[in-house]
Write an enzyme that holds these catalytic residues in place. Structure first.
Site, PDB file in Angstrom:
ATOM      1  N   HIS A   1      12.798  -2.932   2.239  1.00  0.00           N
ATOM      2  CA  HIS A   1      12.222  -1.661   2.680  1.00  0.00           C
ATOM      3  C   HIS A   1      13.123  -0.530   2.233  1.00  0.00           C
ATOM      4  O   HIS A   1      14.357  -0.628   2.339  1.00  0.00           O
ATOM      5  CB  HIS A   1      12.070  -1.619   4.199  1.00  0.00           C
ATOM      6  CG  HIS A   1      11.112  -2.647   4.685  1.00  0.00           C
ATOM      7  ND1 HIS A   1       9.759  -2.512   4.522  1.00  0.00           N
ATOM      8  CD2 HIS A   1      11.319  -3.843   5.277  1.00  0.00           C
ATOM      9  CE1 HIS A   1       9.169  -3.594   5.006  1.00  0.00           C
ATOM     10  NE2 HIS A   1      10.090  -4.421   5.463  1.00  0.00           N
TER      11      HIS A   1
ATOM     12  N   ASN B   1       8.129  -5.775  -0.901  1.00  0.00           N
ATOM     13  CA  ASN B   1       8.053  -4.683   0.061  1.00  0.00           C
ATOM     14  C   ASN B   1       6.580  -4.599   0.454  1.00  0.00           C
ATOM     15  O   ASN B   1       5.777  -3.973  -0.260  1.00  0.00           O
ATOM     16  CB  ASN B   1       8.532  -3.361  -0.541  1.00  0.00           C
ATOM     17  CG  ASN B   1       8.473  -2.235   0.487  1.00  0.00           C
ATOM     18  OD1 ASN B   1       7.903  -2.388   1.567  1.00  0.00           O
ATOM     19  ND2 ASN B   1       9.075  -1.105   0.153  1.00  0.00           N
TER      20      ASN B   1
ATOM     21  N   GLU C   1      12.729  -9.714   1.624  1.00  0.00           N
ATOM     22  CA  GLU C   1      11.947  -8.555   2.066  1.00  0.00           C
ATOM     23  C   GLU C   1      12.770  -7.286   1.848  1.00  0.00           C
ATOM     24  O   GLU C   1      13.948  -7.243   2.214  1.00  0.00           O
ATOM     25  CB  GLU C   1      11.623  -8.731   3.555  1.00  0.00           C
ATOM     26  CG  GLU C   1      10.817  -7.603   4.152  1.00  0.00           C
ATOM     27  CD  GLU C   1      10.556  -7.831   5.646  1.00  0.00           C
ATOM     28  OE1 GLU C   1      10.900  -8.918   6.169  1.00  0.00           O
ATOM     29  OE2 GLU C   1      10.043  -6.902   6.291  1.00  0.00           O
TER      30      GLU C   1
ATOM     31  N   ARG D   1      12.976   3.820  12.937  1.00  0.00           N
ATOM     32  CA  ARG D   1      11.718   4.567  12.902  1.00  0.00           C
ATOM     33  C   ARG D   1      10.855   4.211  14.122  1.00  0.00           C
ATOM     34  O   ARG D   1      11.348   3.711  15.113  1.00  0.00           O
ATOM     35  CB  ARG D   1      11.024   4.301  11.559  1.00  0.00           C
ATOM     36  CG  ARG D   1      11.900   4.701  10.368  1.00  0.00           C
ATOM     37  CD  ARG D   1      11.183   4.583   9.065  1.00  0.00           C
ATOM     38  NE  ARG D   1      10.039   5.489   9.014  1.00  0.00           N
ATOM     39  CZ  ARG D   1       9.087   5.428   8.089  1.00  0.00           C
ATOM     40  NH1 ARG D   1       9.147   4.495   7.134  1.00  0.00           N
ATOM     41  NH2 ARG D   1       8.088   6.270   8.106  1.00  0.00           N
TER      42      ARG D   1
ATOM     43  N   TYR E   1      11.242   8.621   1.918  1.00  0.00           N
ATOM     44  CA  TYR E   1      11.243   7.513   0.957  1.00  0.00           C
ATOM     45  C   TYR E   1      12.024   7.798  -0.321  1.00  0.00           C
ATOM     46  O   TYR E   1      12.103   6.936  -1.197  1.00  0.00           O
ATOM     47  CB  TYR E   1       9.803   7.132   0.609  1.00  0.00           C
ATOM     48  CG  TYR E   1       9.035   6.622   1.812  1.00  0.00           C
ATOM     49  CD1 TYR E   1       9.450   5.475   2.475  1.00  0.00           C
ATOM     50  CD2 TYR E   1       7.922   7.297   2.291  1.00  0.00           C
ATOM     51  CE1 TYR E   1       8.774   5.009   3.582  1.00  0.00           C
ATOM     52  CE2 TYR E   1       7.228   6.836   3.405  1.00  0.00           C
ATOM     53  CZ  TYR E   1       7.660   5.699   4.046  1.00  0.00           C
ATOM     54  OH  TYR E   1       6.987   5.236   5.141  1.00  0.00           O
TER      55      TYR E   1
ATOM     56  N   PRO F   1       0.790  -1.228   0.000  1.00  0.00           N
ATOM     57  CA  PRO F   1       0.000   0.000   0.000  1.00  0.00           C
ATOM     58  C   PRO F   1       0.824   1.281   0.000  1.00  0.00           C
ATOM     59  O   PRO F   1       1.796   1.415   0.757  1.00  0.00           O
ATOM     60  CB  PRO F   1      -0.814  -0.099   1.297  1.00  0.00           C
ATOM     61  CG  PRO F   1      -0.916  -1.556   1.561  1.00  0.00           C
ATOM     62  CD  PRO F   1       0.346  -2.168   1.026  1.00  0.00           C
ATOM     63  N   ASN F   2       0.372   2.209  -0.820  1.00  0.00           N
ATOM     64  CA  ASN F   2       0.873   3.584  -0.916  1.00  0.00           C
ATOM     65  C   ASN F   2       2.221   3.718  -1.608  1.00  0.00           C
ATOM     66  O   ASN F   2       2.680   4.843  -1.837  1.00  0.00           O
ATOM     67  CB  ASN F   2       0.920   4.254   0.479  1.00  0.00           C
ATOM     68  CG  ASN F   2      -0.466   4.380   1.081  1.00  0.00           C
ATOM     69  OD1 ASN F   2      -1.384   4.826   0.405  1.00  0.00           O
ATOM     70  ND2 ASN F   2      -0.627   3.957   2.322  1.00  0.00           N
TER      71      ASN F   2
ATOM     72  N   ARG G   1       5.360  12.182  -2.622  1.00  0.00           N
ATOM     73  CA  ARG G   1       5.097  12.614  -1.243  1.00  0.00           C
ATOM     74  C   ARG G   1       6.256  12.116  -0.362  1.00  0.00           C
ATOM     75  O   ARG G   1       6.872  11.090  -0.667  1.00  0.00           O
ATOM     76  CB  ARG G   1       3.814  11.975  -0.693  1.00  0.00           C
ATOM     77  CG  ARG G   1       2.577  12.238  -1.473  1.00  0.00           C
ATOM     78  CD  ARG G   1       1.795  13.399  -0.881  1.00  0.00           C
ATOM     79  NE  ARG G   1       0.407  13.405  -1.345  1.00  0.00           N
ATOM     80  CZ  ARG G   1       0.018  13.709  -2.582  1.00  0.00           C
ATOM     81  NH1 ARG G   1       0.925  14.010  -3.485  1.00  0.00           N
ATOM     82  NH2 ARG G   1      -1.262  13.705  -2.916  1.00  0.00           N
TER      83      ARG G   1
ATOM     84  N   ALA H   1       3.167  -0.981   4.767  1.00  0.00           N
ATOM     85  CA  ALA H   1       2.594  -1.028   6.126  1.00  0.00           C
ATOM     86  C   ALA H   1       2.108  -2.431   6.498  1.00  0.00           C
ATOM     87  O   ALA H   1       2.055  -2.781   7.690  1.00  0.00           O
ATOM     88  CB  ALA H   1       1.451  -0.030   6.238  1.00  0.00           C
TER      89      ALA H   1
HETATM   90  O1  CA2 Z   1      10.465   1.739   4.081  1.00  0.00           O
HETATM   91  C1  CA2 Z   1       9.644   1.055   3.455  1.00  0.00           C
HETATM   92  O2  CA2 Z   1       9.832   0.625   2.330  1.00  0.00           O
HETATM   93  C2  CA2 Z   1       8.273   0.783   4.095  1.00  0.00           C
HETATM   94  O3  CA2 Z   1       7.871  -0.520   3.710  1.00  0.00           O
HETATM   95  C3  CA2 Z   1       7.339   1.826   3.517  1.00  0.00           C
HETATM   96  C4  CA2 Z   1       5.948   1.771   4.134  1.00  0.00           C
HETATM   97  C5  CA2 Z   1       6.013   1.773   5.653  1.00  0.00           C
HETATM   98  O4  CA2 Z   1       4.715   1.610   6.196  1.00  0.00           O
HETATM   99  C6  CA2 Z   1       6.930   0.702   6.188  1.00  0.00           C
HETATM  100  O5  CA2 Z   1       6.985   0.814   7.598  1.00  0.00           O
HETATM  101  C7  CA2 Z   1       8.325   0.852   5.605  1.00  0.00           C
HETATM  102  C8  CA2 Z   1       5.123   2.961   3.669  1.00  0.00           C
HETATM  103  C9  CA2 Z   1       4.950   3.024   2.186  1.00  0.00           C
HETATM  104  C10 CA2 Z   1       4.249   4.296   1.864  1.00  0.00           C
HETATM  105  O6  CA2 Z   1       4.940   4.937   0.829  1.00  0.00           O
HETATM  106  C11 CA2 Z   1       4.758   6.269   0.681  1.00  0.00           C
HETATM  107  C12 CA2 Z   1       5.431   6.844  -0.355  1.00  0.00           C
HETATM  108  C13 CA2 Z   1       5.325   8.194  -0.554  1.00  0.00           C
HETATM  109  C14 CA2 Z   1       4.522   8.963   0.268  1.00  0.00           C
HETATM  110  C15 CA2 Z   1       3.839   8.357   1.298  1.00  0.00           C
HETATM  111  C16 CA2 Z   1       3.950   7.002   1.497  1.00  0.00           C
END
Ligand code: CA2
Length: 150
Positions: free
Chosen positions: A104, A78, A102, A111, A27, A14-15, A22, A81
């Site tokens: 990230h 990946n 996996e 974090r 990221y 997701p996202n 963003r 969340a």
């Molecule tokens: O660091 C990573 O790759 C995560 O998997 C990213 C997830 C987060 O929930 C994990 O704890 C770590 C979040 C992905 C959301 O990606 C976004 C990208 C741009 C703007 C907002 C969110």
């Protein structure tokens, strides 16, 4: 390379479709499309076919994992969340029994505490966390090297 190409399924949760648009401080500025293009080049260099997929929906990801059996040699994921919440993704990965890496973008251990637990880490070959988009490239290399040995 000789013989059939390795088949890699690369899943994004997701996202991650928002990457580069963003929160670049967390990221990075690279978009998911750019990561996909880069991974296609790296996969080809390592003699692998890449199936690259993103979904914001847990069940859709579970279905893609389930459909991998017999069609995929390695899963790179990946889970975003869902890393921290999804027993369903863990169970699907266990059910297909394929090697998993996996990835990230951020270092989840630097974090918030709720990001420190992964439901995937202990069933994966390994985890790459904190190296941004490079982590995906590293996962392809690590995965193919594993497949070559096994
Ligand atoms: O660091 C990573 O790759 C995560 O998997 C990213 C997830 C987060 O929930 C994990 O704890 C770590 C979040 C992905 C959301 O990606 C976004 C990208 C741009 C703007 C907002 C969110």
């Amino acid at each position: 390379m000789s013989g059939k190409p390795w088949r890699i399924l690369m899943l994004n949760g997701p996202n991650l479709n928002l990457l580069g648009r963003r929160e670049p401080a967390v990221y990075g500025a690279t978009t998911l499309d750019e990561i996909e293009r880069d991974c296609r080049v790296v996969a080809a260099e390592w003699g692998a076919d890449l199936d690259f997929f993103q979904s914001n929906h847990e069940g859709v990801l579970v279905d893609r994992i389930g459909a991998a059996l017999g069609h995929v040699d390695l899963i790179i994921i990946n889970p975003a969340a869902l890393t921290h919440t999804s027993v369903a993704i863990r169970d699907a990965l266990l059910a297909v029994g394929l090697p998993v890496i996996e990835v990230h973008l951020s270092n989840i251990y630097r974090r918030e505490p709720f990001r420190h637990h992964s439901h995937v880490a202990d069933i994966a070959l390994g985890q790459i966390s904190g190296f941004g988009a490079l982590g995906y490239r590293l996962a392809i290399e690590a995965g193919v090297r594993h497949l070559q040995k096994s």
